[in-house]
Design a protein around this motif. Structure first.
Motif, PDB file in Angstrom:
ATOM      1  N   ALA A   1      46.770  35.007  37.472  1.00  0.00           N
ATOM      2  CA  ALA A   1      45.411  34.919  38.034  1.00  0.00           C
ATOM      3  C   ALA A   1      45.155  36.083  38.984  1.00  0.00           C
ATOM      4  O   ALA A   1      44.095  36.724  38.938  1.00  0.00           O
ATOM      5  CB  ALA A   1      45.231  33.582  38.750  1.00  0.00           C
ATOM      6  N   ALA A   2      46.143  36.386  39.839  1.00  0.00           N
ATOM      7  CA  ALA A   2      45.972  37.476  40.806  1.00  0.00           C
ATOM      8  C   ALA A   2      45.803  38.808  40.066  1.00  0.00           C
ATOM      9  O   ALA A   2      44.946  39.634  40.411  1.00  0.00           O
ATOM     10  CB  ALA A   2      47.182  37.535  41.741  1.00  0.00           C
ATOM     11  N   LEU A   3      46.603  39.003  39.023  1.00  0.00           N
ATOM     12  CA  LEU A   3      46.551  40.279  38.290  1.00  0.00           C
ATOM     13  C   LEU A   3      45.258  40.417  37.477  1.00  0.00           C
ATOM     14  O   LEU A   3      44.622  41.470  37.491  1.00  0.00           O
ATOM     15  CB  LEU A   3      47.764  40.399  37.363  1.00  0.00           C
ATOM     16  CG  LEU A   3      49.098  40.728  38.040  1.00  0.00           C
ATOM     17  CD1 LEU A   3      50.254  40.529  37.068  1.00  0.00           C
ATOM     18  CD2 LEU A   3      49.096  42.154  38.586  1.00  0.00           C
ATOM     19  N   THR A   4      44.879  39.363  36.753  1.00  0.00           N
ATOM     20  CA  THR A   4      43.674  39.474  35.922  1.00  0.00           C
ATOM     21  C   THR A   4      42.445  39.741  36.798  1.00  0.00           C
ATOM     22  O   THR A   4      41.555  40.489  36.412  1.00  0.00           O
ATOM     23  CB  THR A   4      43.436  38.205  35.061  1.00  0.00           C
ATOM     24  OG1 THR A   4      43.472  37.055  35.890  1.00  0.00           O
ATOM     25  CG2 THR A   4      44.469  38.072  33.968  1.00  0.00           C
ATOM     26  N   ASP A   5      42.439  39.137  37.974  1.00  0.00           N
ATOM     27  CA  ASP A   5      41.318  39.350  38.892  1.00  0.00           C
ATOM     28  C   ASP A   5      41.298  40.805  39.396  1.00  0.00           C
ATOM     29  O   ASP A   5      40.289  41.493  39.321  1.00  0.00           O
ATOM     30  CB  ASP A   5      41.439  38.368  40.063  1.00  0.00           C
ATOM     31  CG  ASP A   5      40.287  38.512  41.034  1.00  0.00           C
ATOM     32  OD1 ASP A   5      39.135  38.535  40.561  1.00  0.00           O
ATOM     33  OD2 ASP A   5      40.535  38.616  42.259  1.00  0.00           O
ATOM     34  N   ARG A   6      42.449  41.273  39.825  1.00  0.00           N
ATOM     35  CA  ARG A   6      42.541  42.618  40.416  1.00  0.00           C
ATOM     36  C   ARG A   6      42.245  43.716  39.384  1.00  0.00           C
ATOM     37  O   ARG A   6      41.649  44.735  39.698  1.00  0.00           O
ATOM     38  CB  ARG A   6      43.960  42.790  40.978  1.00  0.00           C
ATOM     39  CG  ARG A   6      44.203  44.098  41.692  1.00  0.00           C
ATOM     40  CD  ARG A   6      43.756  44.057  43.128  1.00  0.00           C
ATOM     41  NE  ARG A   6      44.076  45.306  43.804  1.00  0.00           N
ATOM     42  CZ  ARG A   6      43.174  46.243  44.111  1.00  0.00           C
ATOM     43  NH1 ARG A   6      41.908  46.043  43.824  1.00  0.00           N
ATOM     44  NH2 ARG A   6      43.525  47.344  44.735  1.00  0.00           N
ATOM     45  N   LEU A   7      42.663  43.480  38.139  1.00  0.00           N
ATOM     46  CA  LEU A   7      42.551  44.527  37.114  1.00  0.00           C
ATOM     47  C   LEU A   7      41.142  44.635  36.514  1.00  0.00           C
ATOM     48  O   LEU A   7      40.924  45.402  35.585  1.00  0.00           O
ATOM     49  CB  LEU A   7      43.579  44.278  36.011  1.00  0.00           C
ATOM     50  CG  LEU A   7      44.966  44.921  36.180  1.00  0.00           C
ATOM     51  CD1 LEU A   7      44.866  46.436  36.176  1.00  0.00           C
ATOM     52  CD2 LEU A   7      45.700  44.476  37.421  1.00  0.00           C
ATOM     53  N   GLN A   8      40.189  43.890  37.060  1.00  0.00           N
ATOM     54  CA  GLN A   8      38.805  44.026  36.597  1.00  0.00           C
ATOM     55  C   GLN A   8      38.164  45.319  37.108  1.00  0.00           C
ATOM     56  O   GLN A   8      37.128  45.746  36.608  1.00  0.00           O
ATOM     57  CB  GLN A   8      37.953  42.825  37.087  1.00  0.00           C
ATOM     58  CG  GLN A   8      38.351  41.485  36.481  1.00  0.00           C
ATOM     59  CD  GLN A   8      38.189  41.467  34.975  1.00  0.00           C
ATOM     60  OE1 GLN A   8      37.208  41.968  34.445  1.00  0.00           O
ATOM     61  NE2 GLN A   8      39.162  40.908  34.285  1.00  0.00           N
ATOM     62  N   ASP A   9      38.779  45.904  38.110  1.00  0.00           N
ATOM     63  CA  ASP A   9      38.221  47.065  38.809  1.00  0.00           C
ATOM     64  C   ASP A   9      38.451  48.357  37.989  1.00  0.00           C
ATOM     65  O   ASP A   9      39.596  48.807  37.829  1.00  0.00           O
ATOM     66  CB  ASP A   9      38.929  47.137  40.181  1.00  0.00           C
ATOM     67  CG  ASP A   9      38.437  48.274  41.052  1.00  0.00           C
ATOM     68  OD1 ASP A   9      37.882  49.252  40.514  1.00  0.00           O
ATOM     69  OD2 ASP A   9      38.627  48.184  42.278  1.00  0.00           O
ATOM     70  N   ASP A  10      37.363  48.955  37.484  1.00  0.00           N
ATOM     71  CA  ASP A  10      37.471  50.154  36.635  1.00  0.00           C
ATOM     72  C   ASP A  10      38.171  51.310  37.355  1.00  0.00           C
ATOM     73  O   ASP A  10      39.039  51.980  36.786  1.00  0.00           O
ATOM     74  CB  ASP A  10      36.073  50.647  36.216  1.00  0.00           C
ATOM     75  CG  ASP A  10      35.365  49.660  35.316  1.00  0.00           C
ATOM     76  OD1 ASP A  10      36.034  48.729  34.829  1.00  0.00           O
ATOM     77  OD2 ASP A  10      34.147  49.809  35.103  1.00  0.00           O
ATOM     78  N   ALA A  11      37.776  51.534  38.615  1.00  0.00           N
ATOM     79  CA  ALA A  11      38.342  52.667  39.362  1.00  0.00           C
ATOM     80  C   ALA A  11      39.837  52.449  39.592  1.00  0.00           C
ATOM     81  O   ALA A  11      40.631  53.399  39.537  1.00  0.00           O
ATOM     82  CB  ALA A  11      37.612  52.820  40.695  1.00  0.00           C
ATOM     83  N   LEU A  12      40.211  51.209  39.838  1.00  0.00           N
ATOM     84  CA  LEU A  12      41.634  50.913  40.056  1.00  0.00           C
ATOM     85  C   LEU A  12      42.437  51.221  38.787  1.00  0.00           C
ATOM     86  O   LEU A  12      43.494  51.855  38.851  1.00  0.00           O
ATOM     87  CB  LEU A  12      41.831  49.436  40.437  1.00  0.00           C
ATOM     88  CG  LEU A  12      43.292  48.974  40.424  1.00  0.00           C
ATOM     89  CD1 LEU A  12      44.117  49.696  41.488  1.00  0.00           C
ATOM     90  CD2 LEU A  12      43.412  47.470  40.603  1.00  0.00           C
ATOM     91  N   ARG A  13      41.923  50.791  37.634  1.00  0.00           N
ATOM     92  CA  ARG A  13      42.661  51.042  36.388  1.00  0.00           C
ATOM     93  C   ARG A  13      42.852  52.544  36.169  1.00  0.00           C
ATOM     94  O   ARG A  13      43.898  52.994  35.730  1.00  0.00           O
ATOM     95  CB  ARG A  13      41.939  50.394  35.199  1.00  0.00           C
ATOM     96  CG  ARG A  13      41.987  48.872  35.204  1.00  0.00           C
ATOM     97  CD  ARG A  13      41.593  48.307  33.852  1.00  0.00           C
ATOM     98  NE  ARG A  13      40.325  48.811  33.376  1.00  0.00           N
ATOM     99  CZ  ARG A  13      39.130  48.363  33.758  1.00  0.00           C
ATOM    100  NH1 ARG A  13      39.059  47.357  34.627  1.00  0.00           N
ATOM    101  NH2 ARG A  13      38.021  48.877  33.287  1.00  0.00           N
ATOM    102  N   GLN A  14      41.837  53.310  36.525  1.00  0.00           N
ATOM    103  CA  GLN A  14      41.939  54.766  36.394  1.00  0.00           C
ATOM    104  C   GLN A  14      43.043  55.311  37.312  1.00  0.00           C
ATOM    105  O   GLN A  14      43.853  56.147  36.908  1.00  0.00           O
ATOM    106  CB  GLN A  14      40.584  55.408  36.733  1.00  0.00           C
ATOM    107  CG  GLN A  14      40.522  56.894  36.431  1.00  0.00           C
ATOM    108  CD  GLN A  14      40.839  57.223  34.981  1.00  0.00           C
ATOM    109  OE1 GLN A  14      40.423  56.500  34.059  1.00  0.00           O
ATOM    110  NE2 GLN A  14      41.626  58.282  34.756  1.00  0.00           N
ATOM    111  N   ARG A  15      43.092  54.784  38.546  1.00  0.00           N
ATOM    112  CA  ARG A  15      44.142  55.236  39.488  1.00  0.00           C
ATOM    113  C   ARG A  15      45.526  54.859  38.971  1.00  0.00           C
ATOM    114  O   ARG A  15      46.479  55.622  39.102  1.00  0.00           O
ATOM    115  CB  ARG A  15      43.913  54.624  40.883  1.00  0.00           C
ATOM    116  CG  ARG A  15      42.750  55.228  41.651  1.00  0.00           C
ATOM    117  CD  ARG A  15      42.861  54.971  43.155  1.00  0.00           C
ATOM    118  NE  ARG A  15      42.852  53.558  43.503  1.00  0.00           N
ATOM    119  CZ  ARG A  15      41.758  52.804  43.579  1.00  0.00           C
ATOM    120  NH1 ARG A  15      40.567  53.326  43.317  1.00  0.00           N
ATOM    121  NH2 ARG A  15      41.833  51.531  43.917  1.00  0.00           N
ATOM    122  N   LEU A  16      45.620  53.692  38.365  1.00  0.00           N
ATOM    123  CA  LEU A  16      46.922  53.251  37.830  1.00  0.00           C
ATOM    124  C   LEU A  16      47.363  54.153  36.681  1.00  0.00           C
ATOM    125  O   LEU A  16      48.550  54.447  36.527  1.00  0.00           O
ATOM    126  CB  LEU A  16      46.844  51.794  37.363  1.00  0.00           C
ATOM    127  CG  LEU A  16      46.571  50.758  38.462  1.00  0.00           C
ATOM    128  CD1 LEU A  16      46.462  49.356  37.863  1.00  0.00           C
ATOM    129  CD2 LEU A  16      47.647  50.787  39.549  1.00  0.00           C
TER     130      LEU A  16
END
Lengths: 154, 112
Positions: free
Chosen positions: A123-138
């Motif tokens: 739940a914590a991960l699916t929520d956090r990974l909704q962020d487009d900019a974050l995925r780009q940083r990852l």
């Protein structure tokens, strides 16, 4: 449970920054090889692989934009273990949106994980990974520490 | 590992995933997970059960009804079902291909 709690269950040895497999079966094998190589308490590669394959039969775990969360319970692990992997080219992982999957968060737990810690982690991960900019940083993170820092939001 | 044990472990893992989909299904769906393959997974479990010696399967079913989990890992020489000590000779080469049971609770033992 927050992302910092989830990250307690992984380590630099459980980080695969550039998967080589080009299809879903190959990715699952590479992820399981990574789990066995990176965790001293996991040795039964076949058992883990069969569990993850059977979980995918239930429905693809590629539910985030460009992100998959292969997960399940197996006797082959003694504690919640999280492996993080990245495919720069992207892989067809039967995602819900039909797009290629680039980030993989594998969560495996023993059957007796009665507090459903790994569902809370999911739940914590699916929520956090909704962020487009974050995925780009990852995708751009140079190493495990940079990846975790970005994911943790520090 | 005893080939029957390998099948029993897989069966128990598949059944754990089925149980989770049934019991935590709503929560998983809220997270975006599609569980449409539940019947397919049940068929896979049935197929796996069909490959297991009926005597072993009946024993597995009895233990599952009684304890929830029929197969349990041995960790630090302890049966993690009842925490009885498992003698070291259980893991000797002679016994490698036997289906081992805990002498105290009867659960099927698995060395992860």
């Amino acid at each position: 449970m927050d992302i910092a709690d989830v990250l307690k269950h992984t380590s630099p040895d459980l980080f695969l920054p550039d998967l080589q497999a080009t299809d879903k079966p190959g990715v699952l094998v590479e992820l399981v090889q990574g789990l066995v190589a990176g965790s001293p308490t996991i040795s039964k590669q076949d058992a883990v692989l069969q569990m993850l394959e059977s979980r995918e039969a239930l429905g693809s775990t590629a539910v985030g934009p460009g992100v998959a969360f292969p997960h399940g319970r197996t006797l082959a692990v003694q504690k919640l273990t999280v492996l993080i992997a990245r495919s720069k080219a992207g892989v067809d992982f039967d995602s819900v949106d039909g797009e290629k999957t680039h980030l993989f968060f594998v969560l495996i737990a023993p059957p007796q994980d009665s507090g459903h810690k790994y569902i809370k982690s999911l739940a914590a991960l699916t929520d956090r990974l909704q962020d487009d900019a974050l995925r780009q940083r990852l995708m751009e993170a140079d190493d495990f520490d940079a990846f975790c820092t970005a994911l943790g939001g520090d | 590992m005893h080939p029957e044990l390998q099948k029993l472990v897989l069966l128990q893992d598949i059944e754990a995933n089925i149980r989770e989909a049934e019991e935590q299904g709503e929560e998983l769906k809220e997270l975006g997970f599609n569980l449409d393959g539940l019947n397919q997974l049940k068929e896979r479990a049935e197929a796996m059960a069909g490959e297991i010696n009926p005597r072993h399967l009946a024993y597995y079913r009895r233990l599952t009804r009684r304890f929830g989990h029929a197969v349990v890992p041995v960790i630090d020489n302890l049966c993690t079902g009842c925490f009885a000590n498992i003698p070291a000779q259980f893991v000797s080469a002679t016994n490698e291909n036997l289906l081992q049971k805990c002498e105290s609770c009867g659960r099927i033992l698995y060395w992860p």
